[in-house]
Design a protein around this motif. Structure first.
Motif, short mmCIF file in Angstrom:
data_model
loop_
_atom_site.label_atom_id
_atom_site.label_comp_id
_atom_site.label_asym_id
_atom_site.label_seq_id
_atom_site.Cartn_x
_atom_site.Cartn_y
_atom_site.Cartn_z
N LEU A 68 41.27 35.43 43.66
CA LEU A 68 41.62 35.28 45.07
C LEU A 68 41.35 36.57 45.83
O LEU A 68 40.81 36.55 46.94
CB LEU A 68 43.09 34.90 45.20
N ALA A 69 41.73 37.70 45.22
CA ALA A 69 41.50 38.99 45.88
C ALA A 69 40.01 39.23 46.09
O ALA A 69 39.59 39.72 47.15
CB ALA A 69 42.12 40.11 45.05
N ALA A 70 39.21 38.86 45.10
CA ALA A 70 37.76 39.04 45.22
C ALA A 70 37.17 38.15 46.32
O ALA A 70 36.16 38.51 46.93
CB ALA A 70 37.09 38.73 43.88
N ASP A 71 37.83 37.02 46.56
CA ASP A 71 37.40 36.12 47.63
C ASP A 71 37.98 36.48 48.98
O ASP A 71 37.82 35.75 49.96
CB ASP A 71 37.80 34.67 47.29
N GLY A 72 38.73 37.59 49.02
CA GLY A 72 39.31 38.03 50.29
C GLY A 72 40.62 37.38 50.62
O GLY A 72 41.07 37.45 51.78
N ARG A 73 41.26 36.75 49.62
CA ARG A 73 42.56 36.11 49.84
C ARG A 73 43.66 36.98 49.27
O ARG A 73 43.52 37.55 48.19
CB ARG A 73 42.62 34.73 49.18
N GLU A 74 44.79 37.05 49.95
CA GLU A 74 45.94 37.79 49.46
C GLU A 74 46.67 36.93 48.43
O GLU A 74 47.15 35.83 48.78
CB GLU A 74 46.88 38.15 50.61
N GLU A 78 47.88 36.05 31.51
CA GLU A 78 46.48 36.46 31.66
C GLU A 78 45.75 35.55 32.65
O GLU A 78 44.95 36.02 33.47
CB GLU A 78 45.78 36.44 30.30
N ASP A 79 46.03 34.25 32.56
CA ASP A 79 45.38 33.32 33.48
C ASP A 79 45.85 33.55 34.92
O ASP A 79 45.05 33.50 35.86
CB ASP A 79 45.67 31.86 33.07
N ARG A 80 47.15 33.79 35.11
CA ARG A 80 47.66 34.05 36.46
C ARG A 80 47.06 35.33 37.03
O ARG A 80 46.73 35.40 38.21
CB ARG A 80 49.19 34.12 36.46
N ALA A 81 46.92 36.32 36.17
CA ALA A 81 46.29 37.58 36.60
C ALA A 81 44.83 37.31 37.01
O ALA A 81 44.33 37.89 37.99
CB ALA A 81 46.35 38.62 35.50
N TRP A 126 38.26 31.59 36.90
CA TRP A 126 39.16 32.74 36.99
C TRP A 126 40.08 32.87 35.78
O TRP A 126 40.68 33.91 35.57
CB TRP A 126 40.01 32.65 38.26
N TYR A 127 40.22 31.82 35.01
CA TYR A 127 41.14 31.84 33.87
C TYR A 127 40.59 32.65 32.71
O TYR A 127 39.42 32.49 32.33
CB TYR A 127 41.43 30.43 33.37
N ALA A 128 41.44 33.46 32.12
CA ALA A 128 41.05 34.18 30.90
C ALA A 128 40.74 33.20 29.78
O ALA A 128 39.86 33.46 28.95
CB ALA A 128 42.17 35.13 30.49
N VAL A 174 50.17 32.74 43.92
CA VAL A 174 50.22 32.80 42.46
C VAL A 174 51.62 33.32 42.07
O VAL A 174 52.11 34.26 42.67
CB VAL A 174 49.16 33.76 41.89
N ALA A 175 52.21 32.66 41.09
CA ALA A 175 53.54 33.09 40.64
C ALA A 175 53.44 34.49 40.07
O ALA A 175 52.46 34.83 39.39
CB ALA A 175 54.08 32.13 39.58
#
Length: 204
Positions: free
Chosen positions: A191-197, A182-185, A89-91, A202-203
């Motif tokens: 997470l959103a793609a995995d269905g997690r809010e 960018e990494d946090r984004a 997930w990290y840029a 994430v900070a």
């Protein structure tokens, strides 16, 4: 009390103003105590943090409360949402590949001296306050007094109160604060793609 601490790197410190609201929102804890024989006990229980007291209740059938020595040290662990963080997930993965998996989570440790309250009035007051706290947001909140008094009495007998006088509070929020924007984004998107809010995981 013996020296003990929660490992909190400087970039994972939870904002002090967020600690009590976090505990109040989670409203549960793992209560850990050690009996006279040196054997640890742990019980998951609903809690309220009132002033310098953390209060909750255990089932009378749970032997844990009988092993608690009044005035002995206790640790209450309050945990929030947690999640695995994929390095994909990290840029920065695309930039240099020097990334590894991790885990994001928030936790509060409250340490203090513990006491048992095997008293019907004390337990009734606690259950009433716990109920009010959780029913308050509901459109038609239920109250302990909605049930017949003898039925309430019957259901209070199988539980025992417990109280920790809080002496220290340690809080940690490991939410990718040490990563770039960018990494946090990227973590939030993963997470959103995995269905997690992502909120709370994430900070901002």
């Amino acid at each position: 009390m013996p020296d003990a601490s929660l490992y909190v790197p400087r970039f994972n410190v939870m904002d002090p103003d967020d600690v009590r609201p976090f505990v109040e929102a989670v409203a549960t804890a793992q209560l850990v105590t050690v009996g006279d024989d040196g054997v640890p006990d742990a019980t998951f229980l609903p809690v309220l943090w009132e002033g310098d007291r953390l209060v909750g209740h255990l089932a009378r059938a749970n032997a844990h409360w009988r092993r608690i020595v009044d005035g002995s040290p206790a640790l209450a662990i309050v945990t929030g949402a947690d999640t695995y963080v994929s390095p994909s997930w990290y840029a920065t993965k695309a930039e240099h590949g020097k990334v590894v998996p991790t885990w994001n989570y928030s936790v509060v440790h409250l340490r203090g001296r513990v006491a048992v309250h095997d008293d019907a009035d004390w337990v009734r007051g606690l259950v009433t306050r716990l109920t009010d706290r959780h029913e308050r947001p509901r459109a038609d909140p239920w109250a302990v007094t909605d049930a017949p008094a003898d039925y309430v009495d019957k259901n209070l007998r199988p539980i025992v109160g417990v109280e920790v006088v809080v002496e220290s509070v340690e809080a940690k929020a490991k939410l990718s604060q040490n990563r770039s924007d960018e990494d946090r984004a990227g973590v939030a998107g993963g997470l959103a793609a995995d269905g997690r809010e992502p909120d709370g995981l994430v900070a901002p």
